[in-house]
Design a protein around this motif. Structure first.
Motif, PDB file in Angstrom:
ATOM      1  N   ARG B 225       0.864  -1.187   0.000  1.00  0.00           N
ATOM      2  CA  ARG B 225       0.000   0.000   0.000  1.00  0.00           C
ATOM      3  C   ARG B 225       0.892   1.225   0.000  1.00  0.00           C
ATOM      4  N   PRO B 226       0.384   2.345  -0.514  1.00  0.00           N
ATOM      5  CA  PRO B 226       1.184   3.570  -0.468  1.00  0.00           C
ATOM      6  C   PRO B 226       1.538   3.880   0.985  1.00  0.00           C
ATOM      7  N   LEU B 227       2.785   4.203   1.231  1.00  0.00           N
ATOM      8  CA  LEU B 227       3.242   4.483   2.589  1.00  0.00           C
ATOM      9  C   LEU B 227       2.349   5.559   3.201  1.00  0.00           C
ATOM     10  N   GLY B 228       1.839   5.279   4.376  1.00  0.00           N
ATOM     11  CA  GLY B 228       0.985   6.237   5.058  1.00  0.00           C
ATOM     12  C   GLY B 228      -0.490   5.971   4.868  1.00  0.00           C
ATOM     13  N   ASP B 229      -0.830   5.113   3.890  1.00  0.00           N
ATOM     14  CA  ASP B 229      -2.240   4.779   3.651  1.00  0.00           C
ATOM     15  C   ASP B 229      -2.713   3.832   4.750  1.00  0.00           C
ATOM     16  N   PRO B 230      -3.796   4.146   5.433  1.00  0.00           N
ATOM     17  CA  PRO B 230      -4.255   3.259   6.515  1.00  0.00           C
ATOM     18  C   PRO B 230      -4.933   1.987   5.997  1.00  0.00           C
ATOM     19  N   GLU B 231      -5.426   2.018   4.744  1.00  0.00           N
ATOM     20  CA  GLU B 231      -6.134   0.847   4.205  1.00  0.00           C
ATOM     21  C   GLU B 231      -5.138  -0.231   3.800  1.00  0.00           C
ATOM     22  N   LEU B 232      -5.502  -1.496   4.045  1.00  0.00           N
ATOM     23  CA  LEU B 232      -4.664  -2.595   3.577  1.00  0.00           C
ATOM     24  C   LEU B 232      -4.929  -2.840   2.095  1.00  0.00           C
ATOM     25  N   GLY B 233      -3.888  -3.212   1.371  1.00  0.00           N
ATOM     26  CA  GLY B 233      -4.066  -3.575  -0.027  1.00  0.00           C
ATOM     27  C   GLY B 233      -4.598  -4.993  -0.150  1.00  0.00           C
ATOM     28  N   THR B 234      -4.921  -5.393  -1.384  1.00  0.00           N
ATOM     29  CA  THR B 234      -5.367  -6.776  -1.614  1.00  0.00           C
ATOM     30  C   THR B 234      -4.192  -7.715  -1.408  1.00  0.00           C
ATOM     31  N   ARG B 235      -4.413  -8.794  -0.669  1.00  0.00           N
ATOM     32  CA  ARG B 235      -3.301  -9.681  -0.319  1.00  0.00           C
ATOM     33  C   ARG B 235      -3.289 -10.938  -1.168  1.00  0.00           C
ATOM     34  N   CYS B 236      -2.099 -11.491  -1.281  1.00  0.00           N
ATOM     35  CA  CYS B 236      -1.944 -12.819  -1.850  1.00  0.00           C
ATOM     36  C   CYS B 236      -1.347 -13.708  -0.773  1.00  0.00           C
ATOM     37  N   GLU B 237      -1.784 -14.966  -0.761  1.00  0.00           N
ATOM     38  CA  GLU B 237      -1.241 -15.910   0.214  1.00  0.00           C
ATOM     39  C   GLU B 237      -0.169 -16.740  -0.480  1.00  0.00           C
ATOM     40  N   ILE B 238       1.046 -16.650   0.056  1.00  0.00           N
ATOM     41  CA  ILE B 238       2.163 -17.365  -0.561  1.00  0.00           C
ATOM     42  C   ILE B 238       2.401 -18.655   0.203  1.00  0.00           C
ATOM     43  N   LYS B 239       2.302 -19.776  -0.525  1.00  0.00           N
ATOM     44  CA  LYS B 239       2.520 -21.086   0.097  1.00  0.00           C
ATOM     45  C   LYS B 239       3.822 -21.698  -0.409  1.00  0.00           C
ATOM     46  N   ASN B 240       4.167 -22.840   0.190  1.00  0.00           N
ATOM     47  CA  ASN B 240       5.341 -23.599  -0.230  1.00  0.00           C
ATOM     48  C   ASN B 240       6.648 -22.870   0.078  1.00  0.00           C
ATOM     49  N   VAL B 241       6.682 -22.190   1.195  1.00  0.00           N
ATOM     50  CA  VAL B 241       7.905 -21.516   1.638  1.00  0.00           C
ATOM     51  C   VAL B 241       8.563 -22.427   2.665  1.00  0.00           C
ATOM     52  N   ASN B 242       9.751 -22.958   2.325  1.00  0.00           N
ATOM     53  CA  ASN B 242      10.305 -24.036   3.150  1.00  0.00           C
ATOM     54  C   ASN B 242      11.509 -23.679   4.007  1.00  0.00           C
ATOM     55  N   SER B 243      11.901 -22.392   3.986  1.00  0.00           N
ATOM     56  CA  SER B 243      13.022 -21.995   4.830  1.00  0.00           C
ATOM     57  C   SER B 243      12.887 -20.507   5.100  1.00  0.00           C
ATOM     58  N   LEU B 244      13.627 -20.037   6.081  1.00  0.00           N
ATOM     59  CA  LEU B 244      13.595 -18.604   6.382  1.00  0.00           C
ATOM     60  C   LEU B 244      14.087 -17.805   5.187  1.00  0.00           C
ATOM     61  N   ARG B 245      15.097 -18.350   4.511  1.00  0.00           N
ATOM     62  CA  ARG B 245      15.647 -17.651   3.355  1.00  0.00           C
ATOM     63  C   ARG B 245      14.589 -17.539   2.248  1.00  0.00           C
ATOM     64  N   SER B 246      13.889 -18.667   2.000  1.00  0.00           N
ATOM     65  CA  SER B 246      12.836 -18.633   0.987  1.00  0.00           C
ATOM     66  C   SER B 246      11.739 -17.649   1.372  1.00  0.00           C
ATOM     67  N   LEU B 247      11.439 -17.590   2.654  1.00  0.00           N
ATOM     68  CA  LEU B 247      10.392 -16.683   3.113  1.00  0.00           C
ATOM     69  C   LEU B 247      10.749 -15.248   2.728  1.00  0.00           C
ATOM     70  N   GLY B 248      11.995 -14.853   3.003  1.00  0.00           N
ATOM     71  CA  GLY B 248      12.426 -13.498   2.676  1.00  0.00           C
ATOM     72  C   GLY B 248      12.390 -13.240   1.176  1.00  0.00           C
TER      73      GLY B 248
END
Lengths: 480, 496
Positions: B225-248
């Motif tokens: 979202r634009p910095l400072g905007d209080p509204e959340l943007g539309t989200r995507c759910e990311i799956k299949n993340v198998n390590s901290l490195r992959s998460l980042g």
């Protein structure tokens, strides 16, 4: 050769325990009668003659060794084919369970065996216990032994017919909306649905988990009490099982009804009940009164919504319970190029029309946007019914109604699903409330077919229910 | 990390993206759903064993396979572990209900999952990160795990496979799903959150926290979202993340993808996306047409779970000190900020450090050793008194920093005392005359460098030459000289 066919379970067990007769000869007699008579009736999906003879021999061996095989020693029993039996096909009268042999016994099956009972086979039912006539079986309908042109009722039609035909003195069925009581009424035998949670459901193939309850069929009220005493009790394998000690149902049988407050349910005795059935219910009420009961008419207003609530709750739970029949792990598999296609092809081929109808109904009722209007509202109706029953039981001990609005009907007479569903109007409220109820034969209708009278009681009041049922039985002249 | 998309760059603190074309600054908003397998002996609803791996379809029973007639029975040990997690996260433990989540999938024995829906066990908690940041926890509920599909033939994926097999060993293993609020900004905070949550899970004995064995699994809800905007943007759910490195990496990629879409005037579609680690990108999972309606309803085969308040309090009272508290305790003792001792606590060496300090060891040196020299097996068994003795020898000048490090390593492997090791290795403090003669020799050998050192007025250059001469003296004394003493002597001589 048929000295013991037609005798009560109590008599058979006493004779076997005393050495008057062997379990083997009792079982052989019954197997012979089944062999000779079940062709046209089709009560059994499977007769397990060899296993039955082995079990009977084991009972006799225990007696020969000075042991006691238990209160059902040598008593032949028939099991509704939705009760899991280790190594023995359990079909639910559905093609979708083709070839499946459970690796375990239902808790009730174990309890019966431990009490010395001898299972002789698996009985026919409406597929997955969905129906009121046993016409919805993948293996053909069961015929009513009192008149083979008529249905035996359902869904436990096979078990009811087995007892009515004298194939076994007792049988087990399951009752989700009347599936023990209604076929018992139509076949002229005793059928008891215990309090929800009194009998373990472990090993009962689920139709609607919050309504299903296992119970006995018998020719006599005393045998129903005897059977209940064996199958009732807490089972840690069923989380909804009630952790209470089991009273002696047999001892309370002769308590009588003097001073018992009996309420006739206004909403279940008027419109929609055939006059000949209503007449028999009135006669039963008069008999109870003559035996000393204080009879009044009571109102349980919410029961009129029972049928509607039931046909949302039961299909909703069924749509989820029956999801596992997907061709992946057991039973029928119809191969197809993808997993989704395989599941669809398997379920299309494996389920009958009524099962599909209820899965669709239930799936719809649980869908986002419809949940509150259908499933949620039905659950609120269920709460209302329980509340209205509780209010009625403030003033009476036992409620009376017909079991079924009519006597047994002809095959194909209720092709319209709605007219079939209406059969369960009197029995469904007890399932929704989780209360016990019993159907006792009380004479016949204009067509000479049996009429069943239903007695209902609050949760865990089976002793009261059975003693009142015994009075009705004596008055009906059915008891020998 | 390389930027495989267009030219946006992650801002300095990693919480925002700046568009190179418009100059707009976008905030990266992340909420994580963490599934952790609970360390019970048996499954959530049956007595089948809960063990990792093994030959397929051995740890099963009628309930795990969803056979007709089987019924679930709740494992109260799993409830207790889930309550530990909830209480450690400051959640309210409430009466709750299990619900069926209905969907068809071959790894799901009943084609529904027993989970919790509108009435979860734990609600409204928070997780304190080492930085001091507080991240909200919406809920932490119990549910059962699924089996695993395996595809035979082809490249191991479902498409092109000759056959699919299912292993139900994992089916019915108890999981706690911890749903975080969208309080995280960017990949680094997300990594810290997962690392901290893992520490908490391990600290309370609820889970082994092994991401590589799948006992800890992370799904990331990412929006911008634009910095400072209080509204959340539309989200995507990311799956299949198998390590901290992959998460980042997945969060960085996904945030860039969403900013690209928005800057191109397109919309972000709410969907599930799968992280493709090999190609470093997220791919769309289900399309909207296939969106599932899970038809949740209360599980009729189980009764509502209403934990006895006395039980809840007993579980709360038995909780061990949690990482945030342990950081505070160690930081106080060491006179540093809690963030400075995050590693010490994560490695579980804070008790050793505190005990050594209590035995009189210099806190700064203790923290330094734990952070840099004790990231080894066996460090947990080090005796605090022996460790304190080593630090005291170092502080008293009997051992140089380099020697102390060597002695410490030996102590961990051999279990012998610092004094014995130092004596055996001939580590004894050099006296001043020995150091002076070594210095004399080095200065004579590198006269030009010495002149440059004396003339240097640039601190950088002088520092570099100090390193040069210290190295030479160390070599001449086989490492016995104290580096700090050498530096001081050099400065003294140059000034003199």
């Amino acid at each position: 050769m048929t000295d013991w066919v037609g005798r009560s379970a109590a008599d058979i067990a006493a004779a076997v325990r005393s050495g008057e007769v062997t379990a083997r000869s009792v079982v052989d007699e019954h197997l012979a009668v089944i062999d000779a008579g079940d062709g046209p009736i089709n009560a059994f999906n499977l007769v397990t003659a060899d296993a039955a003879r082995q079990s009977a021999d084991a009972v006799d061996a225990t007696i020969a060794a000075g042991g006691d095989p238990g209160p059902l020693a040598g008593v032949p029993v028939a099991l509704k084919d939705n009760l899991c039996t280790r190594g023995i096909p359990t079909t639910c009268s559905s093609r979708i369970l083709e070839g499946w042999r459970p690796p375990y016994d239902a808790t009730v099956v174990q309890l019966l065996a431990s009490a010395g009972a001898v299972s002789v086979g698996k009985t026919n039912l409406d597929e997955f216990a969905m129906g009121s006539s046993t016409e919805n079986s993948a293996f053909g309908p069961t015929r009513n032994p009192r008149d083979p042109s008529r249905v035996p009722g359902g869904s436990s039609g096979g078990s009811a017919a087995a007892v009515a035909a004298g194939f076994t003195p007792v049988a087990l069925g399951s009752d989700t909306g009347g599936s023990i009581r209604q076929p018992a009424a139509l076949c002229g035998v005793v059928g008891l649905k215990p309090t929800y949670g009194l009998v373990s459901r472990y090993g009962l193939v689920a139709f609607a988990s919050s309504l299903d309850q296992i119970g006995p069929f018998s020719a006599t009220v005393a045998d129903a009490a005897l059977m209940l005493g064996v199958i009732a009790g807490h089972d840690p394998a069923d989380s909804t099982s009630i952790p209470e000690p089991v009273p002696s149902y047999t001892e309370s049988l002769s308590a009588g009804v003097a001073g018992l407050r009996v309420g006739v349910v206004r909403e279940l005795t008027g419109e929609g009940i055939a006059p000949d059935v209503a007449a028999r219910v009135n006669a039963a009420v008069a008999a109870l009164s003559a035996a000393g009961a204080e009879v009044t008419e009571v109102s349980v207003p919410a029961v009129t919504y029972g049928l509607s609530a039931y046909y949302l709750i039961a299909p909703a739970e069924a749509s989820s319970n029956l999801a596992r029949y997907d061709g992946v792990r057991f039973g029928l598999r119809v191969d197809a190029p993808t997993t989704d296609a395989m599941m669809t092809a398997t379920r299309t081929a494996g389920f009958g029309a009524e099962v599909k109808r209820r899965i669709m109904l239930g799936t719809y009722a649980l869908s986002t946007g419809y949940y509150d209007a259908y499933y949620g509202k039905a659950q609120r109706v269920r709460t209302l019914i329980a509340r209205d029953f509780a209010a009625a039981y403030d003033t009476v001990d036992v409620l009376v109604s017909p079991t079924s609005p009519t006597t047994a009907f002809a095959f194909g007479a209720k092709a319209d699903p709605l007219s079939m569903y209406l059969n369960d109007v009197c029995t469904i409220p007890s399932n929704l409330a989780g209360h016990p109820a019993i159907s006792v034969p009380f004479g016949t209708g204009d067509d000479a077919m049996p009429v069943g009278v239903q007695l209902m009681a609050p949760a865990l009041a089976e002793t009261t229910l059975l003693s009142a049922a015994a009075v009705l039985e004596a008055a009906s002249g059915v008891a020998s | 990390m390389t930027d495989e998309r267009s030219g946006e760059s992650v801002e300095g603190d990693g919480t925002t993206l700046r568009s190179p074309t418009t100059g707009d600054v976008w905030e990266i908003v992340v909420g994580l759903e963490v599934h952790a397998e609970l360390a019970t002996a048996t499954k959530l609803f049956s007595a089948a064993p809960n063990v990792f791996g093994g030959e397929p379809n051995r740890n099963i029973d009628p309930v795990s396979l969803g056979l007709p007639g089987s019924l679930p029975v709740l494992n109260h040990r799993a409830v207790e572990l889930a309550m530990r997690v909830g209480l450690a996260l400051g959640c309210e433990v409430r009466p709750c209900v299990f619900a069926r989540k209905n969907y068809f999938y071959p790894d799901m024995p009943k084609d529904f999952q027993i989970s919790q829906f509108d009435l979860p066990l734990n609600v409204d908690g928070q997780l304190e990160l080492p930085s001091g940041q507080i991240a909200g926890i919406e809920r932490a509920h119990l549910e059962e795990d699924t089996g695993k599909n395996m595809h035979v033939g082809g490249d191991g994926r479902i498409h092109g496979a000759e056959a699919s097999l299912v292993d139900y060993n994992r089916a019915g293993v108890p999981l706690i799903e911890i749903v975080g609020r969208p309080d995280l900004r960017g990949a680094e905070q997300a990594r810290q959150y997962v690392a901290e949550l893992r520490s908490v899970l391990v600290a309370v004995g609820a889970s082994d926290g092994k991401m590589e064995e799948g006992s800890l699994r992370v799904d990331a809800n990412v929006s911008v979202r634009p910095l400072g905007d209080p509204e959340l943007g539309t989200r995507c759910e990311i799956k299949n993340v198998n390590s901290l490195r992959s998460l980042g990496r997945a969060i960085d990629y996904e945030a860039r993808r969403q900013v690209d879409l928005l800057e191109a005037g397109e919309r972000v579609a709410q969907e599930t996306r799968h992280w493709d680690d090999a190609n470093g990108r997220t791919r769309s999972g289900r399309s909207k047409e296939q969106a599932e309606d899970y038809r949740y309803f209360p599980e009729p085969d189980l009764v509502p779970l209403d934990p006895d308040p006395a039980w809840v309090e007993a579980v709360r009272a038995a909780l061990p000190p949690l990482p945030a508290e342990r950081r505070r305790r160690l930081a106080d003792a060491g006179g540093v900020a809690p963030a400075a001792v995050a590693l010490h606590v994560e490695r579980g060496l804070d008790a050793l450090a505190l005990a050594a300090m209590a035995a009189g060891a210099d806190p700064a040196r203790v923290l330094n050793h734990v952070e840099h020299n004790l990231a080894v097996d066996g460090a947990h068994d080090l005796d605090a008194g022996a460790f304190a003795e080593l630090v005291a020898m170092e502080t008293g000048g009997e051992l140089t920093a380099t020697q102390a490090k060597q002695v410490l390593a030996d102590m961990v492997t051999s279990g012998r005392s610092a004094r014995d090791i130092a004596s055996e290795r001939g580590f004894e403090a050099m006296d001043t005359s020995e150091l002076d003669s070594a210095l004399d020799a080095v200065i004579a050998e590198f006269a030009d460098d010495w002149a440059a050192f004396c003339a240097a007025d640039d601190p950088g250059k002088r520092k570099k030459l100090t390193g040069f001469f210290t190295g030479k003296v160390m070599a001449a004394t086989q490492g016995r000289a104290d580096g700090r003493a050498v530096g001081e002597a050099l400065t003294r001589r140059a000034a003199g």
